[in-house]
Design an enzyme around this catalytic site. Structure first.
Site, PDB file in Angstrom:
ATOM      1  CB  SER A  12      -0.944   0.019   1.212  1.00 39.96           C
ATOM      2  OG  SER A  12      -0.215  -0.070   2.420  1.00 39.96           O
ATOM      3  CG  ASP A 235       7.598  -7.262   2.769  1.00 39.53           C
ATOM      4  OD1 ASP A 235       7.495  -8.504   2.835  1.00 39.53           O
ATOM      5  OD2 ASP A 235       6.690  -6.526   2.312  1.00 39.53           O
ATOM      6  CB  THR A 258      -0.621  -5.682   3.773  1.00 44.26           C
ATOM      7  OG1 THR A 258      -0.427  -4.270   3.619  1.00 44.26           O
ATOM      8  CG2 THR A 258      -1.671  -6.146   2.782  1.00 44.26           C
ATOM      9  N   GLY A 402       3.388  -2.237  11.494  1.00 48.04           N
ATOM     10  CA  GLY A 402       2.328  -1.273  11.771  1.00 48.04           C
ATOM     11  C   GLY A 402       1.325  -1.738  12.797  1.00 48.04           C
TER      12      GLY A 402
END
Length: 485
Positions: A12, A235, A258, A402
């Site tokens: 994103s 990642d 995500t 996050g």
């Protein structure tokens, strides 16, 4: 003081983050941030790969304008998606996004030719319809025949920066094409796809140098004198390197973004039938490690709900609204493929609850509560499976990324799993990217020292399980309504 830049691109958004070591602590500074997302065109989902590259260059220009004359650079992105290049190095096709539904029948088609058990024993990789193996199995045969090089997304960005064609191992392992014993692409799976080993560039380990930016790039733009280091380009691999774990503790990680990636760092792969049936994967990590993990649907769920709410709710708003709702009212298996890319996530969740005869969440707060409750259950069940398969009891779950901002979900994870949870740092992926660069340049000795440096540089929150007599009932109801055994 040396300058290191992490290019960290997710599904994103992406950003360039400057990392330096100042007075024994890692200091981070975001240089450039940009949006990312797939676009739908002619019935398929694609990434705008050229814009991503342009954003990397834009970020490096900003770095130079801020006085950064020289640096190292590392790139990490998501996994599995690929780029085909012809002999001249030109791209042969738009880059498919893994949420495209063209592979819906691919697992059945491939495993009809090579049994699933044989594939898992070879690769150790869990079966997901979007794995590169299955994407390539449905790709246009003529384009595959024309491909001189098959690169994953970060490898393609490396190529655009340096002219070097390599496939970095942590990302390459997610293709479900690497053989665990030979440490190379499996000849039987390549034959099934009609591909040859020569179409895949050499494999590269994290920490190796790709050299400096190409002469044409430096001539065209005012950029820093930049050495590109091949970091852990997946990642998740970088995020795991950024976990502030202590040596000797039995820990699990939950990289929460995500996707939710929950697992342990292992010294060897586990390819037992039990691991396969539980759909655990053995992705290669940096420094001769493996990521034994479960891929769980993550904050994509709430991101999509936010999108369908027109952006009127922030993520903090969803958490606050969820905290006001009664917990554990509806039980949803968010790992069902129906939640991979539905037209409307809110309606899909409501439809699932209707079909299973449960209370249907109506408000954004109720939807968010349903998501957070059921993610916590999925996490807890995965920890139980992982402990049974590995034979090791988990002491602490380190939540990074996050999702570490979401105190409600962190506390739910602690309570439902009955494990101690630490949350943070949120920048673990960029940190994992940066510490590989720092190890390569000699500023940090090894991964153990890197994690110690991260611990002393960033604060984390701790969550302990709340005492409750309802855990067994939550699991029982979840299994009832999701047909879990």
């Amino acid at each position: 003081m040396r300058n290191h830049i992490a290019v960290d691109i997710g599904a994103s958004s992406g950003r360039l983050v400057l990392g330096t070591i100042v007075e024994g602590r890692i200091r981070l500074q975001e240089i450039h941030r940009f949006k990312n997302g797939f676009v739908e065109k002619e019935g398929h989902c694609y990434w705008d790969i050229d814009t991503l590259f342009d954003e990397v260059i834009a970020g490096l220009k900003k770095a130079k304008a801020q006085g950064i004359d020289d640096c190292t650079l590392g790139i990490d992105t998501w996994a599995v998606d690929y780029v085909l290049l012809d002999e001249a190095g030109q791209r042969l096709h738009d880059v498919y996004a893994y949420r495209d539904d063209r592979t819906s029948q691919a697992i059945a088609d491939v495993t009809a030719r090579i049994p699933a058990r044989a594939i898992y024993e070879k690769t150790g990789i869990q079966f997901q319809s979007f794995n590169t193996l299955f994407q390539l199995s449905v790709h246009d045969r003529e384009q595959l025949r024309q491909a001189a090089s098959i690169l994953l997304v970060p490898d393609y960005l490396h190529y655009r920066l340096t002219g070097q064609r390599v496939n970095e191992v942590t990302n390459a392992s997610t293709t479900q094409l690497l053989h665990l014993q030979t440490k190379d692409y499996d000849k039987d799976l390549l034959a099934l796809l009609g591909l040859s080993r020569s179409q895949f560039p050499p494999l590269m380990q994290p920490g190796e140098s790709l050299g400096y930016l190409s002469e044409p790039l430096r001539a065209a733009h005012d950029l820093p004198d930049c050495e590109v280091i091949c970091v852990a380009t997946h990642d998740t691999a970088s995020a795991v390197l950024g976990v502030p774990a202590r040596q000797g503790e039995n820990w699990a990680y939950l990289s929460s973004g995500t996707w939710s990636l929950l697992g342990v760092e292992a010294s060897r792969p586990i390819t037992s039938e039990q691991a396969q049936e539980a759909n655990f994967t053995n992705e290669w990590g940096a420094y001769q490690t493996f990521r034994f993990l479960k891929n769980i649907m993550g904050l994509w769920l709430i991101q999509e709900v936010q999108r369908h709410c027109g952006g009127t709710y922030s993520f903090a708003d969803f958490v606050a609204a969820a905290e006001q709702e009664k917990p554990f009212q509806s039980f949803v298996n968010f790992d069902d493929n129906r939640f991979l890319n539905p037209h409307n996530m809110m309606e899909e969740i409501q439809r699932y609850c209707q079909e299973t005869g449960q209370p249907v969440p109506q408000t954004p707060g109720q939807i968010a509560r349903c998501i957070f409750d059921n993610l916590a259950i999925l996490y807890a069940l995965s920890v139980e499976e992982m402990e049974a398969i590995t034979g090791n009891a988990i002491e602490v779950i380190h939540i990074v990324g996050g999702g570490a901002h979401n105190d409600l979900l962190c506390q739910l994870t602690a309570t439902v799993s009955h494990k101690r949870v630490t949350a943070g740092p949120t920048e673990s992926t960029a940190l994992g990217n940066l510490v590989v660069q720092m190890i390569e340049t000699g500023e940090v000795a090894d991964l153990h020292e890197a994690r110690q440096l991260i611990r002393q540089s960033f604060d984390v929150k701790e969550f302990v399980p709340a005492e409750t007599a309802e855990r067994a009932a939550w699991f029982r109801e979840f299994r009832k309504y999701t047909k879990q055994t």
